[in-house]
Design an enzyme around this catalytic site. Structure first.
Site, PDB file in Angstrom:
ATOM      1  N   LYS A 132      24.625  71.284  90.135  1.00 26.68           N
ATOM      2  CA  LYS A 132      25.032  70.348  91.192  1.00 26.68           C
ATOM      3  C   LYS A 132      26.340  69.703  90.771  1.00 26.68           C
ATOM      4  O   LYS A 132      26.632  69.611  89.577  1.00 26.68           O
ATOM      5  CB  LYS A 132      23.964  69.262  91.380  1.00 26.68           C
ATOM      6  CG  LYS A 132      23.984  68.616  92.755  1.00 26.68           C
ATOM      7  CD  LYS A 132      23.187  69.412  93.770  1.00 26.68           C
ATOM      8  CE  LYS A 132      23.121  68.745  95.122  1.00 26.68           C
ATOM      9  NZ  LYS A 132      22.070  69.348  95.959  1.00 26.68           N
TER      10      LYS A 132
HETATM   11  N1  LIG Z   1      23.246  70.409 103.459  1.00 26.58           N
HETATM   12  C1  LIG Z   1      22.312  71.167 102.913  1.00 26.58           C
HETATM   13  O1  LIG Z   1      22.260  72.398 103.110  1.00 26.58           O
HETATM   14  C2  LIG Z   1      21.242  70.551 102.074  1.00 26.58           C
HETATM   15  C3  LIG Z   1      21.097  69.191 101.932  1.00 26.58           C
HETATM   16  N2  LIG Z   1      20.022  68.679 101.248  1.00 26.58           N
HETATM   17  C4  LIG Z   1      19.801  67.247 101.120  1.00 26.58           C
HETATM   18  O2  LIG Z   1      19.599  66.691 102.415  1.00 26.58           O
HETATM   19  C5  LIG Z   1      20.058  65.326 102.438  1.00 26.58           C
HETATM   20  C6  LIG Z   1      21.057  65.152 103.564  1.00 26.58           C
HETATM   21  O3  LIG Z   1      22.129  66.053 103.330  1.00 26.58           O
HETATM   22  P1  LIG Z   1      23.081  66.542 104.519  1.00 26.58           P
HETATM   23  O4  LIG Z   1      22.343  66.554 105.798  1.00 26.58           O
HETATM   24  O5  LIG Z   1      23.730  67.777 104.037  1.00 26.58           O
HETATM   25  O6  LIG Z   1      24.160  65.377 104.497  1.00 26.58           O
HETATM   26  P2  LIG Z   1      25.165  64.942 105.668  1.00 26.58           P
HETATM   27  O7  LIG Z   1      26.310  64.333 104.968  1.00 26.58           O
HETATM   28  O8  LIG Z   1      25.413  66.057 106.610  1.00 26.58           O
HETATM   29  O9  LIG Z   1      24.315  63.837 106.464  1.00 26.58           O
HETATM   30  C7  LIG Z   1      23.691  62.741 105.865  1.00 26.58           C
HETATM   31  C8  LIG Z   1      23.081  61.900 106.987  1.00 26.58           C
HETATM   32  O10 LIG Z   1      22.244  60.882 106.466  1.00 26.58           O
HETATM   33  C9  LIG Z   1      22.549  59.669 107.156  1.00 26.58           C
HETATM   34  N3  LIG Z   1      22.089  58.567 106.342  1.00 26.58           N
HETATM   35  C10 LIG Z   1      22.530  58.189 105.133  1.00 26.58           C
HETATM   36  N4  LIG Z   1      21.827  57.123 104.731  1.00 26.58           N
HETATM   37  C11 LIG Z   1      20.933  56.834 105.680  1.00 26.58           C
HETATM   38  C12 LIG Z   1      19.929  55.858 105.831  1.00 26.58           C
HETATM   39  N5  LIG Z   1      19.709  54.971 104.883  1.00 26.58           N
HETATM   40  N6  LIG Z   1      19.175  55.871 106.950  1.00 26.58           N
HETATM   41  C13 LIG Z   1      19.384  56.792 107.895  1.00 26.58           C
HETATM   42  N7  LIG Z   1      20.321  57.752 107.809  1.00 26.58           N
HETATM   43  C14 LIG Z   1      21.083  57.754 106.713  1.00 26.58           C
HETATM   44  C15 LIG Z   1      24.027  59.728 107.389  1.00 26.58           C
HETATM   45  O11 LIG Z   1      24.442  58.846 108.383  1.00 26.58           O
HETATM   46  C16 LIG Z   1      24.128  61.196 107.833  1.00 26.58           C
HETATM   47  O12 LIG Z   1      23.750  61.300 109.197  1.00 26.58           O
HETATM   48  C17 LIG Z   1      20.577  65.055 101.028  1.00 26.58           C
HETATM   49  O13 LIG Z   1      19.530  64.547 100.244  1.00 26.58           O
HETATM   50  C18 LIG Z   1      20.947  66.456 100.517  1.00 26.58           C
HETATM   51  O14 LIG Z   1      20.951  66.533  99.110  1.00 26.58           O
HETATM   52  C19 LIG Z   1      19.063  69.498 100.721  1.00 26.58           C
HETATM   53  C20 LIG Z   1      19.169  70.849 100.824  1.00 26.58           C
HETATM   54  C21 LIG Z   1      20.297  71.482 101.434  1.00 26.58           C
HETATM   55  O1  LIG Z   2      23.171  76.022  99.423  1.00 31.07           O
HETATM   56  C1  LIG Z   2      23.153  75.794  98.239  1.00 31.07           C
HETATM   57  O2  LIG Z   2      23.557  76.573  97.386  1.00 31.07           O
HETATM   58  C2  LIG Z   2      22.584  74.515  97.673  1.00 31.07           C
HETATM   59  C3  LIG Z   2      22.317  73.440  98.686  1.00 31.07           C
HETATM   60  C4  LIG Z   2      21.877  72.215  97.958  1.00 31.07           C
HETATM   61  O3  LIG Z   2      22.698  71.562  97.334  1.00 31.07           O
HETATM   62  C5  LIG Z   2      20.481  71.839  97.919  1.00 31.07           C
HETATM   63  O4  LIG Z   2      19.619  72.645  98.260  1.00 31.07           O
HETATM   64  O5  LIG Z   2      20.188  70.685  97.534  1.00 31.07           O
END
Ligand SMILES: NC(=O)C1=CN([C@@H]2O[C@H](COP(=O)(O)OP(=O)(O)OC[C@H]3O[C@@H](n4cnc5c(N)ncnc54)[C@H](O)[C@@H]3O)[C@@H](O)[C@H]2O)C=CC1
Ligand SMILES: O=C(O)CCC(=O)C(=O)O
Length: 442
Positions: A132
């Site tokens: 990460k």
């Molecule tokens: N993008 C991906 O493919 C993956 C992401 N994740 C995890 O999913 C989570 C979200 O990541 P993404 O969707 O990619 O990020 P992103 O940056 O696209 O969106 C994050 C969202 O969370 C909201 N947010 C932040 N704090 C908040 C709160 N206290 N209450 C309500 N909403 C809040 C933000 O406003 C935003 O809408 C993280 O924990 C990340 O590590 C896990 C696996 C894969």
């Molecule tokens: O798509 C990936 O390689 C990793 C995404 C990621 O950071 C996660 O699963 O938390």
């Protein structure tokens, strides 16, 4: 990544202790992400009867890189940011995992997230270890030029340890396909030829995979469907609540809605929305895209963002940041199934409270593994320079998620434990076996 400026989340995570462990206003201490990850590992290791030395080895990241990132700001100032890339394990293959841009990023948090990637890739049986990255910055306060400079310099600094057969970054919180395209371009410039497989989550136009954008949320919905079937819950008409409306949350909501569920509440960092008749997810997505926030959307009522966690529902998807459900609020969660879209949204203490109350938690290392699974497909397509149609991506994602769900469910039953410890036991035993076979641990 969203495009608005001054997001309260960028402050709230720093004060709720998600990254570092801190006192909450009620006085209960919220564990840091690394404390959570180590507790989860030790629980699984003790169930498996693992050797104490091996547990120590698995608790320790293999490689940690801290870099300084000088950026000439638009006003002429030189700003220096700090970035990290942590490779927790390479036992089963090259490191894999996203890059987070956030002011509350710490080395401990990145280390925990790297460790969770190791277990996630092992649960899905992907040929990867875990890594990460993170940069301590507020991306919303940066201009597009500053963001690009920061990304290119960070890539150049970590290029000594990344590469298609070494460590493959991807998007995470507040990074997006454009950022991945800059990473690919910077690395390719250094190599003197295009290297699409150095990073995943790229735009399709430069070697990204069809289906990657929706994959994490789609995987969450598949897990909810598998759990609901086993628990005798019909998803048609089921009440769904989603915390966080970014990449993961919005597509989890969309796919659950397509399965017939009713999305009654959602939140982003600024606002919570509630509508008992069901919110239209496609309208929410369009609104958020246009406005940069859900604030102002025409819903029956609005709530504080954190209040949506307590809305009664069948399926709750926390899809924001670590430490959303803690000992402080776990008693007030009124969901039958919690699908961890985020990494680390439920603390170990909260896990125990939810288990006692009969709430089924589908752990992050399974629930949100759809993203890295399609990243794996993207990496394979990039290496082969042969691209799959979207139906093939979706079909193969669904097959692997359902198989892994079965594996985790069966392991948890066999060990008479909860799904998180079952998933951890499955993952840790696979990694431990790779370590043993390779003779890494004499
Ligand atoms: N993008 C991906 O493919 C993956 C992401 N994740 C995890 O999913 C989570 C979200 O990541 P993404 O969707 O990619 O990020 P992103 O940056 O696209 O969106 C994050 C969202 O969370 C909201 N947010 C932040 N704090 C908040 C709160 N206290 N209450 C309500 N909403 C809040 C933000 O406003 C935003 O809408 C993280 O924990 C990340 O590590 C896990 C696996 C894969
Ligand atoms: O798509 C990936 O390689 C990793 C995404 C990621 O950071 C996660 O699963 O938390």
């Amino acid at each position: 990544m969203e495009t608005t400026s001054s997001d309260p989340t960028l402050r709230s995570v720093a004060t709720n202790g998600a990254a570092d462990g801190a006192e909450r206003t009620s006085g209960a201490r919220v564990p840091s992400a690394l404390e959570m990850a180590v507790t989860q590992l030790r629980r699984a290791a003790s169930l498996l009867g693992l050797d104490a030395g091996l547990v120590k080895y698995l608790e320790t990241p293999k490689r940690v890189l801290t870099v300084s990132i000088p950026v000439r700001m638009d006003d002429g100032r030189l700003e220096v940011f700090t970035g990290y890339r942590v490779q927790h394990s390479l036992a089963r293959g090259p490191a894999k995992g996203g890059i987070r841009y956030h002011p509350a990023v710490t080395l401990d948090e990145v280390t925990a997230l790297a460790m969770w990637m190791t277990w996630k890739c092992a649960v899905l049986n992907l040929p990867f270890g875990g890594g990460k990255g993170g940069v301590v910055c507020d991306p919303r306060a940066l201009s597009p030029r500053e963001l690009e400079q920061l990304t290119r310099r960070f890539t150049a600094e970590i290029s000594v340890i990344i590469g298609p057969d070494r460590d493959i970054p991807a998007p995470d919180v507040y990074t997006n396909p454009q950022v991945m395209a800059w990473i690919m371009d910077t690395y390719s410039m250094q190599q003197g030829h295009p290297v699409p497989a150095v990073v995943t989550g790229k735009p399709v136009e430069v070697g990204g995979s069809l289906g990657r954008e929706q994959a994490t949320g789609r995987g969450c919905a598949i897990c909810a469907e598998e759990a609901a079937r086993r628990l005798g819950l019909d998803l048609r008409g089921a009440r769904v609540v989603v915390q966080g409306f970014g990449n993961v949350g919005r597509y989890a909501a969309l796919h659950l809605e397509r399965m017939g569920a009713r999305v009654v509440a959602v939140s982003d960092s600024r606002v919570g929305l509630l509508d008992e008749r069901g919110l239209s997810v496609s309208e929410l997505i369009a609104y958020k895209k246009a406005q940069g926030s859900l604030r102002g959307f025409d819903a029956a009522s609005t709530l504080a963002p954190e209040a949506v966690l307590q809305v009664p529902c069948d399926v709750l998807v926390p899809a924001a940041l670590e430490g959303a459900i803690t000992a402080d609020n776990a008693e007030r969660i009124r969901a039958r199934i919690v699908v961890e879209g985020a990494n680390g949204p439920v603390t170990p203490e909260a896990d125990e409270i939810l288990a006692r109350r009969g709430v089924t938690v589908i752990p992050d290392i399974l629930a949100n593994a759809g993203g890295v699974t399609v990243s794996y497909f993207e990496w394979v397509q990039g290496l082969q320079e042969f691209f799959w149609p979207e139906e093939q991506v979706d079909r193969e994602l669904s097959r692997r998620m359902r198989q892994s769900f079965d594996d985790v469910w069966a392991t948890a039953r066999r060990l008479e434990t909860d799904l998180r410890t079952g998933a951890m036991a499955l993952a840790v035993s696979r990694v431990a076996e790779a370590v043993r076979l390779r003779g890494i641990y004499p």
